[in-house]
Write an enzyme that holds these catalytic residues in place. Sequence first.
Site, PDB file in Angstrom:
ATOM      1  CG  HIS A   1     -40.575  42.970  12.358  1.00 54.65           C
ATOM      2  ND1 HIS A   1     -40.831  44.261  12.752  1.00 54.65           N
ATOM      3  CD2 HIS A   1     -41.186  42.822  11.151  1.00 54.65           C
ATOM      4  CE1 HIS A   1     -41.544  44.879  11.809  1.00 54.65           C
ATOM      5  NE2 HIS A   1     -41.765  44.032  10.841  1.00 54.65           N
TER       6      HIS A   1
ATOM      7  CG  HIS B   1     -40.124  56.810  14.279  1.00 53.59           C
ATOM      8  ND1 HIS B   1     -40.876  55.814  14.818  1.00 53.59           N
ATOM      9  CD2 HIS B   1     -40.841  57.306  13.236  1.00 53.59           C
ATOM     10  CE1 HIS B   1     -42.007  55.690  14.141  1.00 53.59           C
ATOM     11  NE2 HIS B   1     -42.017  56.587  13.179  1.00 53.59           N
TER      12      HIS B   1
ATOM     13  CG  ASP C   1     -53.746  54.034  13.121  1.00 56.54           C
ATOM     14  OD1 ASP C   1     -54.733  54.157  12.375  1.00 56.54           O
ATOM     15  OD2 ASP C   1     -53.768  53.398  14.184  1.00 56.54           O
TER      16      ASP C   1
END
Lengths: 374, 374, 374, 374
Positions: free
Chosen positions: A17, A104, A337
């Site tokens: 970002h 993650h 996805d």
Amino acid sequence: MSSFGTIFRVTTYGESHCRSVGCIVDGVPPNMSLTEDDIQPQLSRRRPGQSKLTTPRNEKDRVEIQSGTEFGKTLGTPIAMVVRNEDQRPKDYTEMDVFPRPSHADFTYLSKYGVKASSGGGRSSARETIGRVAAGAIAEKFLKQVNDVEIVAFVSGVGECQIDRSVQNPEFMELLSTITREKVDQSGPIRCPILEKADEMTRLVVDCKERNDSVGGIVTCVIRNVPIGLGEPAFDKLEAMLAHAMLSIPATKGFEIGSGFEGTKMRGSEHNDPFVKKGGRLGTATNNSGGIQGGITNGENIYFSVAFKPPATISQEQQTASYEGDDGVLKSRGRHDPNVVPRAIPIVEAMAALVLADSYLIQKSRESTFGSVY
Amino acid sequence: MSSFGTIFRVTTYGESHCRSVGCIVDGVPPNMSLTEDDIQPQLSRRRPGQSKLTTPRNEKDRVEIQSGTEFGKTLGTPIAMVVRNEDQRPKDYTEMDVFPRPSHADFTYLSKYGVKASSGGGRSSARETIGRVAAGAIAEKFLKQVNDVEIVAFVSGVGECQIDRSVQNPEFMELLSTITREKVDQSGPIRCPILEKADEMTRLVVDCKERNDSVGGIVTCVIRNVPIGLGEPAFDKLEAMLAHAMLSIPATKGFEIGSGFEGTKMRGSEHNDPFVKKGGRLGTATNNSGGIQGGITNGENIYFSVAFKPPATISQEQQTASYEGDDGVLKSRGRHDPNVVPRAIPIVEAMAALVLADSYLIQKSRESTFGSVY
Amino acid sequence: MSSFGTIFRVTTYGESHCRSVGCIVDGVPPNMSLTEDDIQPQLSRRRPGQSKLTTPRNEKDRVEIQSGTEFGKTLGTPIAMVVRNEDQRPKDYTEMDVFPRPSHADFTYLSKYGVKASSGGGRSSARETIGRVAAGAIAEKFLKQVNDVEIVAFVSGVGECQIDRSVQNPEFMELLSTITREKVDQSGPIRCPILEKADEMTRLVVDCKERNDSVGGIVTCVIRNVPIGLGEPAFDKLEAMLAHAMLSIPATKGFEIGSGFEGTKMRGSEHNDPFVKKGGRLGTATNNSGGIQGGITNGENIYFSVAFKPPATISQEQQTASYEGDDGVLKSRGRHDPNVVPRAIPIVEAMAALVLADSYLIQKSRESTFGSVY
Amino acid sequence: MSSFGTIFRVTTYGESHCRSVGCIVDGVPPNMSLTEDDIQPQLSRRRPGQSKLTTPRNEKDRVEIQSGTEFGKTLGTPIAMVVRNEDQRPKDYTEMDVFPRPSHADFTYLSKYGVKASSGGGRSSARETIGRVAAGAIAEKFLKQVNDVEIVAFVSGVGECQIDRSVQNPEFMELLSTITREKVDQSGPIRCPILEKADEMTRLVVDCKERNDSVGGIVTCVIRNVPIGLGEPAFDKLEAMLAHAMLSIPATKGFEIGSGFEGTKMRGSEHNDPFVKKGGRLGTATNNSGGIQGGITNGENIYFSVAFKPPATISQEQQTASYEGDDGVLKSRGRHDPNVVPRAIPIVEAMAALVLADSYLIQKSRESTFGSVY
């Protein structure tokens, strides 16, 4: 760190970002024709949201060369490339998640740096690979010019649907000799050139999507017309550099070259690659070695496979713990996805090209001095 | 090249028939107790011709520290180590082979350098790994002191006899948590701690030996008590450095970490590692990630496997071609090791230690400045 | 190459007439407050065309952080910075000069790369230093926070007008202890804090300008509050890294530290710096060593001087030869800066900060392990 | 760290009282004839205690090649070299000095590492330079073969007796073009080829010796037959690499190239080097640039000077402070070398050769790809 390579060296930057992502490519040989048109195609193959491969125009992820070229030629100076981020607004800290997302990098980045980007994957986002793909496209063009090197990756496995990648499968070895990037893309969005497998893989991905789940896969890559003599013993054997390159791609869990893990079951008498005369040079009758012996290319095809885990982001509730250690449920957010291997294809190709271009330049410095027998 | 690491950096030297082999280890932290006795054990585990593991004394491959220590303490300066070669006589050129040995490095070295050592493997000989094992022993001692890090490798496959290395096999995951170097060595010369498998592997190796053939194998390695936060995104993810390190070991063809290639078949919902509170820190309930997320250690065990091809040197006649390209038969010479994975154990451990020690020092420089949350 | 540093590493890009110039700074410690406001002041001090130092606003050479920060804090990830070039139009090849400019890089770039940027200095342009100054500003902020390090450079010579930089001149040594960046800038555009010398230097530069000539100069830099223990023997002694850094600045011809060239005339008995107790630590009574002994900082002020040749671009006709080797006269074009040392001040400061920040981080990794006595 | 160079890379090891000192030289091109006889002469020129330069045999500091050559030819693999230390007995800790020696590295090493070698200079000893000289001899031989490169250093200053090193002194510029290593050594132990200066320097050194004092000096070095195009902008300009190399030699305080510090007094119109046709190539009429423009060699002679401070070890009592901070007198111990510049000659030559060999190989990798105009 964020640099890769010794003579042909890429340095990437960017989070998910921030204003832009990109890279500086140092050591690109001078006088090579190069424009954005050489780089954009691979970026577009990597781009998210490709609904069809036949989409006539991709407006997103446009690369802009900042330096290092003039009148469409490289100057030998560093080539900086920038791709603007569309969503540059970081979330406010008050919204910051209480849960690190399982599998993650949220927890490990926070542990390592004492701070993490508030939105998305930050530096661990796949957007970091944009700089790699852009740099790899330059490396590829260079390799094409100096030795007509061809690098083609394709999907060889999605979940339990896998191509028989055995060196003892003649159809697989034939595929490695003939596959082209065009054929890969013509096989459909799944990018598996064996069509019956492609259909099965596609169904598997659709099924995962419907179940709000994800699934892993395997990418196989072949490099043809490889110059003999690339790779630096002892620590920088060519397969070691390739393994380093591939395992640096997000979500990878494995690398195998030539006969790979299955080859451990073979006997030496069947695994050894006998020499034969091939045109003007010495080649090998089989290629269980995967084009590299003693860490150095022998002129045969290099081929290797890379394992990708199932994407960690899934649209399901997950029982986990907060940063504070309290049990809780991480809610699903949006749709994601279910499988990334088709989009990983240009990234694998890029990293392979970066390894080869650097090895090529290092070997050329050596050959320039006293010559080699080839 | 012959160097590995950024802050904790080893540089090796030596061929199979030169005066000595060895290394320089730069960046070893000062004030650590260190003598040859810390290094010799792993060299002895690597040594060829170990008839029994209980051999009371090994006279061969004695390491001699040249510099960098005084009164048994490291000075912070480079530590050079030398191991003398017993057979230092290169063969005469007139005896030089007309045949490059299949799947050896004879052809590629000659192509790369325009010259090759006349005897044995030259630089591609496994003797090059002596320097790595010596350096790794220092790295291990350091890691032991700073975080009680434990590194244990064992044989998990020989030919078709393989341990079930699946992350979904609870016995395998339990083995990773409990295996010690002592247990590995007590399992016999094959160094497989699952005894029924060890027997089968041993029979398989003996059978290969009788047939004048060789067979490949797999080494699995676990690292416990890993500090959180090691590994440098993007290109120097910890798994990328480990893959680089492992594929730089002679005869390796593959690397997988955590769930590896089999994990590509899993769904995200089963592959994700949920967080749980573990003692004072956040841990994960499962460990399919193999202790690394986003390229950074999360404090769970790191475990990975390395594939080794069958040794190229076999005592059989081989149909091949000469350097000149003429077909011919390469005769067998003497008897050779039919399998190398047991001796690869200390090499895998050494390379793992080198990666970790370097990553640790790099991370410490960062933590020293503004602290991390853990 | 275009990278500098090991842990704190900057990579620059850009030519004089490409889209932008800038850099990627890797290894910046996380959690440090940082915005463009921390970087712009030094860029503005470097900027060409500063009519007065009191100019309220500088619209030119605005830096834009692309990545690596969020909410004004560093993330520990690479910080990319971009400064747009105003004149991005390369000249057409048909206008290309027939004469390589004497003592410029035209000839050597063309020889090295077989191609050169058609306009201005290309990569050899001083615009390349923008990336350095931006990166240096980050390094400076870091050093300020961790040890209150102060880095101040000033002009100590223009042509034959030179400050007495002898270690045996107590006024010079006093100046090194007291000079601030504010005092340097208050001294006027020449940036020499000894005002009578500043006047003479200014007249000398004006005189050169009127004669369409140029003149060289010397920049002296002092670093105060230096942590003890920085610098890596043997090849990366701190003075060696500083010398490398300074001689990488365009137009530099010399570097001296501590007593420098004049110190070669001294006797050991007068040059040696005796130890004395200073507050809580051991210091030295004199500082002929320039704050570094054995390549390692001792906590005293580091000070060094850098020689800059007269700028090669002059508004006079010059007898020279064409690329083809034909004698001819290179005509003057426009008016040029007759002296560059005042603008070199922030570049020298930036390079010094980059060296120190990197050395600091490397040393911290060592200290973190077994501690140091200080 | 202890490594220098990218492609042609030396790593040194060794303290003053450990078993041996030496180095590993990686990246030496293959197929070059090389034996200890190529290396010993420069080591003997560096050796302490050279009573006369005509000493027929030097038994001390004998180098032994460990690896990387066979039958007198390089293999392209790392060349390890070992020189045994005669005095390997470290002193006992109970004898450890209470005083850090002024302007030595005792204090900074202890501060940096928390420990220091008990005897002599440890790693900061000039014995560390043995590895450099050995490596440099290989680099020199390589450069001689590929371009007949000549590197000659000589003493240009001892204390207040200095040669006029001005670029505006035609005799000095002539000396640079004609001086040979043989002439330097024939000038006597002081190694200054201007004989009247040599006499004065010798008297000055003898006088210092009698006064139990020491004195500094300057070494000038010229490199002839330099290939065009060496050096990497921006950070690795050739002069930056040379400055790095020279300031890494113990006791150095300054470096200047071409017109150097005195050149800052010149005007651009007199400093610029006009181009002229020289044989088949473009050269410059003057050489104020010192053979490098824009960081890249232009084919003219490279010449530079290095300042060495007076040796810190003197046979006088010195008022100083103990490690504890208590005032006291450090007694003299034995007799010491009052001046080191003659022995620094081969070290300066070695470091220059290392820089050039590495730059040459890097540039050759570039030239191999698309050619350069020369």
